[in-house]
Design a protein around this motif. Structure first.
Motif, PDB file in Angstrom:
ATOM      1  N   GLY A 178       0.937  -1.131   0.016  1.00  0.00           N
ATOM      2  CA  GLY A 178      -0.020  -0.011   0.024  1.00  0.00           C
ATOM      3  C   GLY A 178       0.925   1.217   0.014  1.00  0.00           C
ATOM      4  N   TRP A 198      -0.433   4.564  -1.637  1.00  0.00           N
ATOM      5  CA  TRP A 198      -1.647   4.957  -1.225  1.00  0.00           C
ATOM      6  C   TRP A 198      -1.223   5.622   0.224  1.00  0.00           C
ATOM      7  CZ3 TRP A 198      -3.161   5.160  -5.819  1.00  0.00           C
ATOM      8  CH2 TRP A 198      -2.992   4.081  -6.344  1.00  0.00           C
ATOM      9  N   GLY A 223      -5.707  -6.433  -6.005  1.00  0.00           N
ATOM     10  CA  GLY A 223      -6.982  -6.376  -5.417  1.00  0.00           C
ATOM     11  C   GLY A 223      -7.293  -5.086  -4.587  1.00  0.00           C
ATOM     12  N   ARG A 224      -8.588  -4.550  -4.661  1.00  0.00           N
ATOM     13  CA  ARG A 224      -9.034  -3.318  -3.933  1.00  0.00           C
ATOM     14  C   ARG A 224      -8.797  -2.859  -2.616  1.00  0.00           C
ATOM     15  NH1 ARG A 224     -14.501  -2.028  -6.231  1.00  0.00           N
ATOM     16  NH2 ARG A 224     -13.899  -3.151  -7.727  1.00  0.00           N
ATOM     17  N   GLN A 225      -8.851  -4.157  -1.781  1.00  0.00           N
ATOM     18  CA  GLN A 225      -8.575  -3.910  -0.254  1.00  0.00           C
ATOM     19  C   GLN A 225      -7.256  -3.094   0.182  1.00  0.00           C
ATOM     20  OE1 GLN A 225      -8.997  -6.778  -1.873  1.00  0.00           O
ATOM     21  NE2 GLN A 225      -6.989  -7.985  -1.723  1.00  0.00           N
ATOM     22  N   ILE A 226      -6.343  -3.235  -0.865  1.00  0.00           N
ATOM     23  CA  ILE A 226      -5.387  -2.423  -0.453  1.00  0.00           C
ATOM     24  C   ILE A 226      -5.497  -0.962  -0.499  1.00  0.00           C
ATOM     25  CG2 ILE A 226      -2.744  -2.156  -0.887  1.00  0.00           C
ATOM     26  CD1 ILE A 226      -2.639  -5.183  -1.928  1.00  0.00           C
ATOM     27  N   HIS A 283      -8.143   0.602  -0.414  1.00  0.00           N
ATOM     28  CA  HIS A 283      -9.195   1.067   0.262  1.00  0.00           C
ATOM     29  C   HIS A 283      -8.745   0.957   1.808  1.00  0.00           C
ATOM     30  CE1 HIS A 283     -12.503   0.667  -2.800  1.00  0.00           C
ATOM     31  NE2 HIS A 283     -11.856   1.473  -2.865  1.00  0.00           N
ATOM     32  N   SER A 284      -7.662   0.563   2.189  1.00  0.00           N
ATOM     33  CA  SER A 284      -7.263   1.009   3.573  1.00  0.00           C
ATOM     34  C   SER A 284      -6.731   2.060   3.930  1.00  0.00           C
ATOM     35  CB  SER A 284      -6.278  -0.208   4.190  1.00  0.00           C
ATOM     36  OG  SER A 284      -5.566  -0.945   3.295  1.00  0.00           O
ATOM     37  N   VAL A 318     -12.023   2.528  -8.201  1.00  0.00           N
ATOM     38  CA  VAL A 318     -11.007   2.048  -6.924  1.00  0.00           C
ATOM     39  C   VAL A 318     -10.354   3.248  -6.285  1.00  0.00           C
ATOM     40  CG1 VAL A 318      -9.846   0.204  -6.062  1.00  0.00           C
ATOM     41  CG2 VAL A 318     -11.495  -0.284  -7.538  1.00  0.00           C
ATOM     42  N   SER A 335      -7.079 -12.616  -6.407  1.00  0.00           N
ATOM     43  CA  SER A 335      -8.239 -13.024  -5.811  1.00  0.00           C
ATOM     44  C   SER A 335      -9.028 -14.062  -6.822  1.00  0.00           C
ATOM     45  CB  SER A 335      -9.213 -11.866  -5.562  1.00  0.00           C
ATOM     46  OG  SER A 335      -9.536 -11.466  -6.897  1.00  0.00           O
TER      47      SER A 335
END
Ligand code: 6R9
Length: 656
Positions: A343, A346, A371-374, A376-377, A404, A576
């Motif tokens: 991340g 970001w 994946g988008r969770q990275i 998004h944190s 995203v 994923s």
């Protein structure tokens, strides 16, 4: 017979600019109108409005000896003064120019006043080392502030820089030093990449041993990696011992607008790298204009971040010259996106509240893979505009980027241009253009683009052809260093030598849709010919990336007994999805069918190989030539410009 590229993939999504964005946008329709009414007058206005001239110009363009253009040629300016001193004089000395972040986490904020000071000191050191106007200086540095300082110090004294990607081999560096006959090399002991120090000075030593020392008199070394290095006391100097102790008084003089600014080597598809030459007045005009209009720059409130390395043209035009000419505040980051954690980018966006992000499709697709969770944190709400450059951005990657990273409602601009064009040539203007994922859209005001068939005739309807620039533009290359013949042949004589046939040939395939928007189809050399149908790499790759399993794809045409060439695809799966797919044979079957349904049976790949990596250059472009070698069972060709030269072995073992 006119030869065109077949057009296959449909994309119908459209995004209007939001009224809030449009209301505050820097650019408005009036720019297009002004450029249409008087193209040269438009560029002259930009040059006067955006830059400070020591001596005003009276002539806009001299095109009496095409393809050798002269822009604003009786005017004089100093590029470094335009990027630094004038902002300090305007009271902006305390504004942060660079929020620099090293890969290990060290940070420096450098204001315009500090940067100006440092560039003046460095300029004095260069002069003391005997570097004069037109002398060539090779710069081989990591992404540290000294890279920016070194480039501007050259510009300030009228020397010509040639930046070579840190990470290029000793051979590549040696051939570039030789070709430009550089007198000085500016390097560092090492730099940080993927958590480790990579050596730079040892590579310079090796390169200079190869060139017999050649024309290089001195090596100026920034201390960064603290790694052990050899020292040649007669030749080598430390930056921190010379620049820090030099005087910060330096009066810059104006140079002719056609005074050379830099050489940047770009690998031709074949043959030795070409030293693309850019000059000052026209170049700075177009980079400053496009940086402001395309990125909707509000320098008093925006934090801009272009992730490109300074060794790439994008780093020259949209890290150094454009943003600094416009007095922007920007982020400069030394390392890789995933060090020490995936991340990292970001986290940087969150820390500095980045509002404008400019990056390459390769990076976007690699984030899609993870994946988008990275992202998004992290808090990415400061972002208000996203840009893309370097390759066609597949519509799915565009949508992912907007949703995203951009939260779903901010503009994404896809910018087409080249080392040779110097600045952005095709792009939407945010706030004006209705956006279409996957299309680079329209020429920027003042630029004239056309799409022609092989014989120079217009293409039919929406079919693809060759992208050409029909009129000279301010930031155009002025030549290939030391090789005017190659310059003419490579770029200006594709359709013959008659004056009305002389146009700039970009080497890219493109098509225009019914609204007049331009779609880039990939390099013309990569076009595949399957049973007489000319298929573009970009469309088939976009179709593959549109499948939920796929993060990245590259296709090539491989010799085929029945169809002449057959489509062979290499895909990387999203992390994923790796568990969802049962066997690799299934993946191949499903993706082959998917392309056949989306585009047509003619585009169905003969083979689909699942791989973990694709061969890429340092700027993230897929080197399809190497995949073609693999697909045709040949020995893999020259890999020296790959970011990671061992990657082809990994890929071949996965393909077998
Ligand atoms: C700026 C830069 C130039 C080549 C160019 C084209 C490809 C760049 C693109 C794009 C489709 C875009 N390219 N931007 N293709 N859409 N938005 O990349 O310069 O390294 O010289 O490469 O990159 O093929 O001809 P450079």
């Amino acid at each position: 017979m006119t030869v065109q590229i077949d057009h296959a993939l449909e994309e119908i999504r459209r995004f209007r600019p939001s009224p809030e964005f449009a209301a505050q946008a820097v650019a408005d329709e009036h720019l297009y109108e002004a450029a249409r009414a008087d193209r040269l007058g438009f560029w002259a206005d930009q040059a006067r409005e955006l830059l400070r001239w020591e001596k005003p110009f009276t002539r806009t363009l001299d095109w009496s000896n095409p393809p050798f253009a002269k822009w604003f040629d009786d005017g004089e300016l100093n590029v470094a003064v335009n990027c630094l001193d004038r902002h300090v004089e305007a009271g902006l000395g305390d504004r942060v120019a660079l929020h620099w972040e090293g890969e290990p986490g060290d940070r420096r904020d450098i204001t315009y006043a500090e940067l100006t000071d440092e560039v003046k000191r460095a300029a004095n050191v260069l002069t003391e080392l005997g570097i004069g106007e037109q002398d060539r200086v090779a710069i081989y540095l990591p992404m540290i502030p000294e890279a920016v300082v070194a480039m501007l110090a050259c510009a300030r004294i009228g020397a010509i820089h040639s930046v070579v990607f840190g990470g290029f081999s000793a051979d590549s560096l040696a051939s570039r030093i030789d070709d430009a006959e550089a007198s000085l090399v500016i390097t560092a002991d090492g730099g940080y990449r993927k958590g480790k120090v990579f050596p730079l000075k040892p590579v310079v030593d090796e390169a200079l041993a190869k060139t017999d020392g050649g024309t290089v008199r001195n090596v100026l070394v920034v201390r960064r990696g603290e790694n052990e290095i050899d020292w040649n006391a007669e030749r080598d100097l430390w930056w921190h011992e010379t620049v820090a102790n030099a005087s910060n008084e330096h009066v810059a003089k104006g140079f002719d607008a056609e005074h050379p600014l830099f050489i940047l080597y770009t690998s031709g598809t074949t043959g030795k790298p070409k030293g693309i030459l850019h000059t000052t007045g026209g170049y700075l005009t177009q980079v400053a204009f496009t940086h402001k209009a395309v990125f909707d720059l509000h320098p008093e409130r925006d934090v801009y971040w272009c992730t490109a390395d300074v060794g790439w043209i994008t780093g020259h035009s949209y890290v150094v010259y454009g943003p600094l000419a416009n007095a922007a505040t920007q982020v400069l980051y030394e390392g890789t996106p995933d060090t020490p954690h995936p991340g990292r980018w970001w986290e940087i966006v969150e820390r500095y509240k980045v509002s404008i992000l400019y990056t390459a499709p390769t990076a976007i697709r690699s984030f899609m893979k993870m994946g988008r969770q990275i992202p998004h944190s992290f808090n990415l709400r400061s972002l208000r505009l996203l840009g893309s450059v370097g390759e066609p951005i597949n519509p799915e990657a565009w949508i992912w980027y907007r949703h995203v990273i951009g939260g779903g409602s901010i503009p994404v601009v896809d910018t087409w241009w080249q080392t040779e064009t110097g600045a952005i040539m095709i792009s939407a203007l945010p706030g004006i253009t209705d956006l279409k994922p996957g299309s680079a859209q329209v020429p920027v005001p003042g630029v004239s683009i056309d799409i022609l068939a092989d014989d120079g005739d217009p293409v039919d309807g929406e079919n693809g052809g060759l992208l050409v620039v029909t009129e000279p533009w301010p930031s155009m290359l002025r030549g290939i260093w030391g090789d005017p013949e190659r310059f003419k042949e490579t770029y200006w004589e594709k359709f013959g030598t008659a004056p009305d046939k002389s146009m700039y040939f970009a080497g890219d395939g493109a098509r225009r849709d019914e609204d007049g928007d331009i779609w880039l189809l990939g390099r013309v050399d990569d076009v595949m010919n399957v049973s007489g149908h000319r298929l573009s790499t970009a469309e088939i790759e976009s179709s593959l990336v549109a499948h939920p399993w796929t993060a990245e794809a590259a296709v090539v045409g491989a010799a085929d007994e029945t169809t002449g060439q057959a489509v062979v695809a290499f895909v990387i799966l999203k992390q994923s999805q790796e568990e969802a797919v049962s066997t690799l044979e299934d993946v191949s079957e499903v993706l082959r069918k998917h392309v056949a349904t989306q585009i047509g049976a003619i585009a169905r790949p003969r083979q689909v190989f699942v791989v973990n990596e694709l061969p890429k250059t340092r700027s993230g472009k897929i080197m399809r030539r190497l995949l073609r070698d693999l697909a045709e069972g040949r020995e893999v060709g020259d890999t020296t410009t790959l970011a990671d030269t061992s990657i082809m072995q990994v890929i071949s073992s996965q393909v077998r």
